[in-house]
Design a protein around this motif. Structure first.
Motif, PDB file in Angstrom:
ATOM      1  N   GLN A 154      48.382  16.886  37.265  1.00 23.78           N
ATOM      2  CA  GLN A 154      47.735  18.236  38.403  1.00 23.78           C
ATOM      3  C   GLN A 154      46.782  18.116  39.411  1.00 23.78           C
ATOM      4  O   GLN A 154      46.831  17.960  40.642  1.00 23.78           O
ATOM      5  N   ILE A 155      45.627  17.320  38.939  1.00 25.94           N
ATOM      6  CA  ILE A 155      45.020  16.649  40.008  1.00 25.94           C
ATOM      7  C   ILE A 155      45.021  15.727  40.534  1.00 25.94           C
ATOM      8  O   ILE A 155      45.094  15.855  42.082  1.00 25.94           O
ATOM      9  N   CYS A 156      46.760  14.948  40.330  1.00 22.92           N
ATOM     10  CA  CYS A 156      46.821  13.772  41.622  1.00 22.92           C
ATOM     11  C   CYS A 156      47.639  14.781  42.090  1.00 22.92           C
ATOM     12  O   CYS A 156      47.464  14.225  43.269  1.00 22.92           O
ATOM     13  N   SER A 157      48.343  15.552  42.293  1.00 27.82           N
ATOM     14  CA  SER A 157      49.101  16.622  43.467  1.00 27.82           C
ATOM     15  C   SER A 157      48.159  17.024  44.207  1.00 27.82           C
ATOM     16  O   SER A 157      49.106  17.602  45.092  1.00 27.82           O
ATOM     17  N   LYS A 158      46.818  17.381  44.138  1.00 28.92           N
ATOM     18  CA  LYS A 158      45.934  17.944  44.926  1.00 28.92           C
ATOM     19  C   LYS A 158      45.261  16.801  46.118  1.00 28.92           C
ATOM     20  O   LYS A 158      44.732  17.509  46.764  1.00 28.92           O
ATOM     21  N   LEU A 159      45.495  15.714  45.563  1.00 25.57           N
ATOM     22  CA  LEU A 159      44.667  14.989  46.270  1.00 25.57           C
ATOM     23  C   LEU A 159      45.502  14.212  47.266  1.00 25.57           C
ATOM     24  O   LEU A 159      46.875  14.358  47.629  1.00 25.57           O
ATOM     25  N   LEU A 167      32.253  11.158  42.427  1.00 21.21           N
ATOM     26  CA  LEU A 167      32.807  12.638  41.309  1.00 21.21           C
ATOM     27  C   LEU A 167      32.615  11.743  40.059  1.00 21.21           C
ATOM     28  O   LEU A 167      34.102  11.596  39.932  1.00 21.21           O
ATOM     29  N   ILE A 168      32.503  12.271  38.936  1.00 19.82           N
ATOM     30  CA  ILE A 168      33.015  11.579  37.957  1.00 19.82           C
ATOM     31  C   ILE A 168      32.688  13.199  36.863  1.00 19.82           C
ATOM     32  O   ILE A 168      31.454  13.765  36.808  1.00 19.82           O
ATOM     33  N   ALA A 169      33.971  13.279  36.412  1.00 23.43           N
ATOM     34  CA  ALA A 169      34.331  14.240  36.011  1.00 23.43           C
ATOM     35  C   ALA A 169      35.561  14.369  34.451  1.00 23.43           C
ATOM     36  O   ALA A 169      36.130  13.233  34.430  1.00 23.43           O
ATOM     37  N   THR A 170      34.948  15.008  33.595  1.00 26.34           N
ATOM     38  CA  THR A 170      36.799  15.138  32.656  1.00 26.34           C
ATOM     39  C   THR A 170      37.560  16.140  33.283  1.00 26.34           C
ATOM     40  O   THR A 170      36.828  17.249  33.513  1.00 26.34           O
ATOM     41  N   PRO A 171      38.679  15.753  32.327  1.00 26.81           N
ATOM     42  CA  PRO A 171      39.778  17.067  33.122  1.00 26.81           C
ATOM     43  C   PRO A 171      39.262  18.362  33.039  1.00 26.81           C
ATOM     44  O   PRO A 171      39.847  19.085  34.400  1.00 26.81           O
ATOM     45  N   GLY A 172      39.308  18.787  31.965  1.00 27.02           N
ATOM     46  CA  GLY A 172      38.599  20.032  31.970  1.00 27.02           C
ATOM     47  C   GLY A 172      38.074  21.055  33.325  1.00 27.02           C
ATOM     48  O   GLY A 172      38.544  22.236  33.145  1.00 27.02           O
ATOM     49  N   ARG A 173      36.842  20.558  32.988  1.00 26.23           N
ATOM     50  CA  ARG A 173      35.656  20.916  33.869  1.00 26.23           C
ATOM     51  C   ARG A 173      35.880  20.793  34.990  1.00 26.23           C
ATOM     52  O   ARG A 173      35.823  22.119  35.775  1.00 26.23           O
ATOM     53  N   LEU A 174      36.328  19.179  35.554  1.00 26.79           N
ATOM     54  CA  LEU A 174      37.363  19.496  36.419  1.00 26.79           C
ATOM     55  C   LEU A 174      38.458  20.795  37.125  1.00 26.79           C
ATOM     56  O   LEU A 174      38.455  21.542  38.179  1.00 26.79           O
ATOM     57  N   MET A 175      39.225  20.895  36.296  1.00 27.72           N
ATOM     58  CA  MET A 175      40.319  21.639  36.777  1.00 27.72           C
ATOM     59  C   MET A 175      39.703  23.007  37.319  1.00 27.72           C
ATOM     60  O   MET A 175      39.538  24.175  37.668  1.00 27.72           O
ATOM     61  N   ASP A 176      38.442  23.542  35.711  1.00 28.96           N
ATOM     62  CA  ASP A 176      37.623  25.067  35.716  1.00 28.96           C
ATOM     63  C   ASP A 176      37.034  25.609  36.899  1.00 28.96           C
ATOM     64  O   ASP A 176      37.745  26.454  37.141  1.00 28.96           O
ATOM     65  N   LEU A 177      36.457  24.446  37.933  1.00 25.62           N
ATOM     66  CA  LEU A 177      35.922  24.188  39.037  1.00 25.62           C
ATOM     67  C   LEU A 177      36.537  24.081  39.978  1.00 25.62           C
ATOM     68  O   LEU A 177      36.726  25.490  41.212  1.00 25.62           O
ATOM     69  N   PHE A 178      37.616  24.052  39.877  1.00 26.88           N
ATOM     70  CA  PHE A 178      38.062  23.853  41.279  1.00 26.88           C
ATOM     71  C   PHE A 178      39.287  24.931  41.473  1.00 26.88           C
ATOM     72  O   PHE A 178      39.450  25.834  42.593  1.00 26.88           O
ATOM     73  N   GLU A 179      39.622  25.653  40.154  1.00 32.41           N
ATOM     74  CA  GLU A 179      40.399  27.331  40.241  1.00 32.41           C
ATOM     75  C   GLU A 179      39.195  28.569  40.747  1.00 32.41           C
ATOM     76  O   GLU A 179      39.839  28.976  40.894  1.00 32.41           O
ATOM     77  N   ARG A 180      38.198  27.651  40.331  1.00 39.19           N
ATOM     78  CA  ARG A 180      36.877  29.267  40.873  1.00 39.19           C
ATOM     79  C   ARG A 180      36.606  29.123  41.877  1.00 39.19           C
ATOM     80  O   ARG A 180      35.467  29.899  42.919  1.00 39.19           O
ATOM     81  N   GLY A 181      37.477  27.948  42.885  1.00 36.39           N
ATOM     82  CA  GLY A 181      36.678  27.926  44.232  1.00 36.39           C
ATOM     83  C   GLY A 181      35.682  27.179  44.996  1.00 36.39           C
ATOM     84  O   GLY A 181      35.524  27.162  45.890  1.00 36.39           O
ATOM     85  N   ARG A 182      35.218  26.756  43.475  1.00 37.24           N
ATOM     86  CA  ARG A 182      34.217  25.642  44.150  1.00 37.24           C
ATOM     87  C   ARG A 182      33.972  24.108  44.239  1.00 37.24           C
ATOM     88  O   ARG A 182      33.141  23.527  44.633  1.00 37.24           O
ATOM     89  N   ILE A 183      35.561  23.833  44.663  1.00 38.71           N
ATOM     90  CA  ILE A 183      35.528  22.139  44.657  1.00 38.71           C
ATOM     91  C   ILE A 183      36.933  21.853  45.848  1.00 38.71           C
ATOM     92  O   ILE A 183      38.602  23.373  45.244  1.00 38.71           O
ATOM     93  N   LEU A 184      37.040  21.087  46.580  1.00 34.77           N
ATOM     94  CA  LEU A 184      38.110  21.131  47.137  1.00 34.77           C
ATOM     95  C   LEU A 184      38.686  19.465  46.909  1.00 34.77           C
ATOM     96  O   LEU A 184      37.812  18.575  46.857  1.00 34.77           O
ATOM     97  N   MET A 185      39.692  19.013  46.578  1.00 35.43           N
ATOM     98  CA  MET A 185      40.145  17.599  46.628  1.00 35.43           C
ATOM     99  C   MET A 185      40.937  17.172  47.694  1.00 35.43           C
ATOM    100  O   MET A 185      40.922  15.757  47.358  1.00 35.43           O
ATOM    101  N   SER A 186      41.190  17.419  49.283  1.00 36.15           N
ATOM    102  CA  SER A 186      41.887  16.814  49.917  1.00 36.15           C
ATOM    103  C   SER A 186      40.984  16.381  50.312  1.00 36.15           C
ATOM    104  O   SER A 186      41.474  15.462  51.620  1.00 36.15           O
ATOM    105  N   GLY A 187      39.114  15.906  50.312  1.00 34.70           N
ATOM    106  CA  GLY A 187      38.985  14.593  51.552  1.00 34.70           C
ATOM    107  C   GLY A 187      38.813  13.848  50.191  1.00 34.70           C
ATOM    108  O   GLY A 187      37.797  13.030  50.311  1.00 34.70           O
ATOM    109  N   CYS A 188      39.502  13.578  49.155  1.00 35.06           N
ATOM    110  CA  CYS A 188      38.962  12.200  48.071  1.00 35.06           C
ATOM    111  C   CYS A 188      39.991  11.290  48.718  1.00 35.06           C
ATOM    112  O   CYS A 188      41.174  11.170  49.218  1.00 35.06           O
TER     113      CYS A 188
END
Length: 450
Positions: free
Chosen positions: A169-174, A126-147
């Motif tokens: 914030q992203i690092c804290s969810k990995l 998954l290659i992402a910019t922080p803004g779009r990644l956080m947007d999709l995460f907050e919408r429940g469209r992505i889980l980062m527990s398997g990264c």
């Protein structure tokens, strides 16, 4: 040293060879082995050193074993801009052609629909910019527990753009047991703090002193009056063997105006800046890479990380406000062992910026006399009119993509045309002080409108 000495798989070595590479750059030679050993690393490397391949190549071999799950990417690469994210995706496609890895690109400026569909299928990369990644995460469209693997690329640029809180914030969810790689051209205190917080006993890889310019780039500055910049630029493009060039301006409006002027004056010029939508920006970059245009007028959105082969010249039409941006701008030339030329226009208001750049780079920038630049030729290096025969096209076409309403002063028949409102008065009114950059006085504005 050869790529075959780094421990990469035969399939990956074949893809690298097919891309035309045999020997790794210093950052690749030092970074790839520890990444393959699953160690965290901090990579400090100036732009143009082959940094992207130093994490893309080992990641492909690491991810070759395993299976992706829906909405749970196995690895994550964070990039500060859409262009850099798209470029990393191109690298994965090029080097991963002999591996069956899935990839998704999450960037702003494009529809979420296809991105969500890719995530639902499951992705290895998954290659992402922080803004779009956080947007999709907050919408429940992505889980980062398997990264299992994280790359933070261009960390100092992330800092400049205000993304550090998002990264934290992203690092804290990995998962805490992940492998993490952080790459940066410089290591300011906030980035050091970030690495201390989220990397585990990292190996440091540094191939050059932070904030140094590529030694294969011939750098110089030219003192010039603001209203003489255009004539000086045209003289350089017409007479100094420019194959392809990127012209940097500080403001988006300046990028548009310059590109429009150059295109109307016969140059094959294009533009890229932050006000353009993503599809237009990528289209312009593709035109430049393919040779359809050979001059690209750009804001600092193009200063970081873009790997465009064969750029012979970089011209700082405006000196950058931040000294770090100087390093990254001129790094668009002289890449992968090639030589390049970087020229910076300096007005009498820019001395403080010159001092800051010289302090950061630890070198005195050579001063070149503007008189050493031959005057622009009448037609040399300019694009032929569409209705002219193909044979009349000059040897070295000029790039681009926008038209301006202002003609060079050497064409008296155009003098009666109304000047562009947005053009600084210092460049349009004879007899004015070269330092004037304020608004047009009311009484002059009335005259110009008549």
């Amino acid at each position: 040293m050869k790529f075959a000495d780094l421990g990469l798989s035969d399939e990956l070595l074949k893809a690298v060879a097919d891309a035309g590479y045999d020997e790794p750059t210093p950052i690749q030679a030092q970074a790839i082995p520890p990444v393959l050993m699953m160690k965290d690393i901090i990579g400090i490397a100036q732009t143009g050193t082959g940094k992207t391949a130093s994490f893309v190549l080992p990641m492909i071999d690491i991810l070759a074993h395993g299976r992706s799950r829906a909405r749970m990417p196995r690895s994550l690469i964070l990039e500060p801009t859409r262009e850099l994210a798209a470029q990393v995706a191109e690298n994965f496609e090029k080097y991963g052609k002999n591996h069956n890895l899935s990839m998704a690109l999450l960037i702003g400026g494009v529809s979420m629909g296809d991105q969500i569909k890719a995530l639902e299928k499951g992705v290895d990369v998954l290659i992402a910019t922080p803004g779009r990644l956080m947007d999709l995460f907050e919408r429940g469209r992505i889980l980062m527990s398997g990264c299992e693997l994280l790359v933070i690329d261009e960390a100092d640029r992330m800092l400049d753009m205000g993304f550090i809180p998002d990264i934290e914030q992203i690092c804290s969810k990995l998962p805490s047991t992940r492998q993490t790689m952080l790459f940066s051209a410089t290591m300011p205190p906030p980035i050091k703090k970030l690495s201390d917080q989220f990397l585990n006993n990292p190996k440091s890889v540094e191939v050059s002193r932070p904030a140094t310019a590529n030694t294969s780039i011939d750098q110089s500055i030219i003192h010039v009056a603001p209203k003489a910049k255009r004539k000086l630029l045209y003289g350089i493009l017409d007479n100094e063997g420019v194959d392809t060039a990127i012209i940097f301006c500080n403001r988006k409006t300046e990028v548009r105006d310059l590109c429009q002027d150059m295109r109307k004056d016969g140059f094959d010029a294009g533009q890229i800046h932050g006000d353009m939508d993503q599809s237009s920006r990528l289209a312009e970059l593709e035109r430049f890479k393919s040779g359809e245009i050979n001059i690209l007028c750009a804001s600092d959105v193009a200063a970081r990380g873009l790997d465009i082969k064969g750029v012979s010249h970089v011209v700082n039409y405006d000196i950058p406000w931040h000294p770090d941006d100087y390093i990254h701008r001129i790094g668009r030339t002289g890449r992968a062992g090639a030589t390049g030329i970087a020229i910076t226009f300096v007005t009498n208001r820019d001395e403080e910026h010159v001092d800051s750049i010289e302090k950061l780079t630890g070198m005195k920038l050579p001063v070149r006399d503007s008189k050493s630049v031959k005057p622009e030729k009448k037609q040399s290096g300019k694009k032929s009119s569409p209705d002219k025969p193909k044979s009349e096209k000059p040897k070295k076409p000029r790039p681009d993509d926008h038209a301006d309403t202002k003609k060079p002063s050497s064409k008296p028949s155009e003098k009666s045309k109304k000047p562009e409102k947005q053009t600084p008065i210092a460049e349009t009114t004879e007899g004015q002080d070269d330092d004037w950059n304020g608004p047009v006085p009311g009484f002059l504005d009335a005259k110009l409108d008549r």
